[in-house]
Design a protein around this motif. Structure first.
Motif, mmCIF file in Angstrom:
data_model
loop_
_atom_site.group_PDB
_atom_site.id
_atom_site.type_symbol
_atom_site.label_atom_id
_atom_site.label_comp_id
_atom_site.label_asym_id
_atom_site.label_seq_id
_atom_site.Cartn_x
_atom_site.Cartn_y
_atom_site.Cartn_z
ATOM 1 N N ILE A 1 39.823 51.535 -13.950
ATOM 2 C CA ILE A 1 40.803 52.076 -14.892
ATOM 3 C C ILE A 1 41.264 53.468 -14.451
ATOM 4 O O ILE A 1 42.443 53.796 -14.544
ATOM 5 N N SER A 2 40.343 54.277 -13.940
ATOM 6 C CA SER A 2 40.709 55.645 -13.570
ATOM 7 C C SER A 2 41.616 55.713 -12.346
ATOM 8 O O SER A 2 42.251 56.734 -12.117
ATOM 9 N N SER A 3 41.691 54.639 -11.582
ATOM 10 C CA SER A 3 42.648 54.654 -10.473
ATOM 11 C C SER A 3 44.054 54.342 -10.972
ATOM 12 O O SER A 3 45.028 54.576 -10.272
ATOM 13 N N LEU A 4 44.165 53.840 -12.194
ATOM 14 C CA LEU A 4 45.466 53.499 -12.758
ATOM 15 C C LEU A 4 45.908 54.416 -13.885
ATOM 16 O O LEU A 4 47.081 54.457 -14.234
ATOM 17 N N ILE A 5 44.955 55.133 -14.462
ATOM 18 C CA ILE A 5 45.236 56.054 -15.564
ATOM 19 C C ILE A 5 44.583 57.383 -15.209
ATOM 20 O O ILE A 5 43.529 57.413 -14.585
ATOM 21 N N ASN A 6 45.168 58.465 -15.636
ATOM 22 C CA ASN A 6 44.612 59.783 -15.361
ATOM 23 C C ASN A 6 43.174 59.880 -15.861
ATOM 24 O O ASN A 6 42.851 59.395 -16.944
ATOM 25 N N THR A 7 42.303 60.507 -15.072
ATOM 26 C CA THR A 7 40.866 60.538 -15.377
ATOM 27 C C THR A 7 40.518 61.366 -16.611
ATOM 28 O O THR A 7 39.567 61.040 -17.316
ATOM 29 N N THR A 8 41.269 62.408 -16.873
ATOM 30 C CA THR A 8 40.926 63.297 -17.980
ATOM 31 C C THR A 8 40.866 62.554 -19.313
ATOM 32 O O THR A 8 39.871 62.668 -20.032
ATOM 33 N N PRO A 9 41.884 61.775 -19.683
ATOM 34 C CA PRO A 9 41.771 61.065 -20.961
ATOM 35 C C PRO A 9 40.690 59.984 -20.969
ATOM 36 O O PRO A 9 40.142 59.682 -22.022
ATOM 37 N N ILE A 10 40.371 59.426 -19.805
ATOM 38 C CA ILE A 10 39.313 58.399 -19.770
ATOM 39 C C ILE A 10 37.986 59.021 -20.180
ATOM 40 O O ILE A 10 37.267 58.487 -21.017
ATOM 41 N N VAL A 11 37.663 60.153 -19.581
ATOM 42 C CA VAL A 11 36.413 60.827 -19.932
ATOM 43 C C VAL A 11 36.464 61.279 -21.391
ATOM 44 O O VAL A 11 35.487 61.137 -22.128
ATOM 45 N N ALA A 12 37.615 61.783 -21.830
ATOM 46 C CA ALA A 12 37.751 62.211 -23.226
ATOM 47 C C ALA A 12 37.530 61.039 -24.180
ATOM 48 O O ALA A 12 36.899 61.193 -25.232
ATOM 49 N N MET A 13 38.020 59.850 -23.801
ATOM 50 C CA MET A 13 37.847 58.675 -24.655
ATOM 51 C C MET A 13 36.393 58.220 -24.697
ATOM 52 O O MET A 13 35.966 57.614 -25.671
ATOM 53 N N LEU A 14 35.625 58.500 -23.649
ATOM 54 C CA LEU A 14 34.230 58.051 -23.612
ATOM 55 C C LEU A 14 33.272 58.983 -24.350
ATOM 56 O O LEU A 14 32.134 58.601 -24.610
ATOM 57 N N ALA B 1 32.172 61.268 -15.197
ATOM 58 C CA ALA B 1 33.258 62.185 -14.822
ATOM 59 C C ALA B 1 33.437 62.217 -13.307
ATOM 60 O O ALA B 1 34.563 62.199 -12.801
ATOM 61 N N HIS B 2 32.327 62.247 -12.580
ATOM 62 C CA HIS B 2 32.416 62.233 -11.113
ATOM 63 C C HIS B 2 32.969 60.902 -10.606
ATOM 64 O O HIS B 2 33.791 60.873 -9.689
ATOM 65 N N ALA B 3 32.531 59.800 -11.193
ATOM 66 C CA ALA B 3 33.017 58.481 -10.776
ATOM 67 C C ALA B 3 34.516 58.344 -11.038
ATOM 68 O O ALA B 3 35.249 57.805 -10.200
ATOM 69 N N THR B 4 34.979 58.833 -12.181
ATOM 70 C CA THR B 4 36.408 58.736 -12.468
ATOM 71 C C THR B 4 37.215 59.603 -11.512
ATOM 72 O O THR B 4 38.302 59.215 -11.097
#
Length: 184
Positions: free
Chosen positions: A101-114, A137-140
């Motif tokens: 998912i993080s390769s298709l969506i910016n990583t910042t909101p992914i971590v924020a959502m988790l 966070a590192h993986a994203t």
């Protein structure tokens, strides 16, 4: 001027880290102070806001907040993490889908959502949220560095490169970033 600039930067950092002042208020106050003192022109002070990467990151954060409000992230992570007993099990289940998912969506909101999901996991299973969030966070970041929109830094680099006439496509970063992500 250099001394005044240093004082403004340090005061802004102190205000932001204290938690007494919202970060946005501290940053806006710093910009206004720098403008009033004459450290830079308003155009120079707000030049970063005109960068397409910064605008995209802000939009992604708004989208993330909307997705969080729906509760879909909590439901998906609840099912994905059902039965985990250790941080390692949690990471094994989270890193592959989050990386994709993080390769298709910016990583910042992914971590924020988790963040809410990991807090819920901590309450439910006793797995500390901090032992999950930092590796995630590192993986994203590693997986997100493969695409133009995957990380904030790629967006900002693309914005700066474009002003010099260099065009970066969605997958320009893949040849270098993919091996690094897999190894990481």
């Amino acid at each position: 001027m250099a001394l005044l600039t240093a004082i403004i930067v340090l005061a802004t950092l102190a205000a932001m880290t204290s938690g007494r002042v919202p970060a946005v208020l501290a940053l806006i106050t710093a910009l206004v102070a720098a403008g009033l003192i004459g450290i830079a022109t308003p155009a120079q002070l707000f030049a970063g806001v005109s960068n397409g990467g910064v605008i995209t990151i802000a939009a992604m954060l708004v989208i993330a907040k909307g997705v969080l409000a729906t509760g879909v992230v909590s439901r998906v992570t609840f099912r994905l993490l059902a039965g985990v007993k250790t941080p390692v099990q949690t990471l094994v289940r989270l890193i592959p889908p989050v990386g994709l998912i993080s390769s298709l969506i910016n990583t910042t909101p992914i971590v924020a959502m988790l963040i809410p999901a990991t807090k819920e996991l901590q309450q439910r299973s006793g797995i500390p949220a901090r032992s999950v969030l930092l590796p995630i966070a590192h993986a994203t970041t590693l997986a997100g560095s493969m695409t133009l929109i995957g990380t904030s830094s790629n967006l900002i680099i693309a914005g700066m490169a474009e002003s010099d006439g260099v065009k970066l496509s969605m997958f320009s970063f893949v040849p270098i970033a993919a091996p690094v992500a897999v190894i990481g």
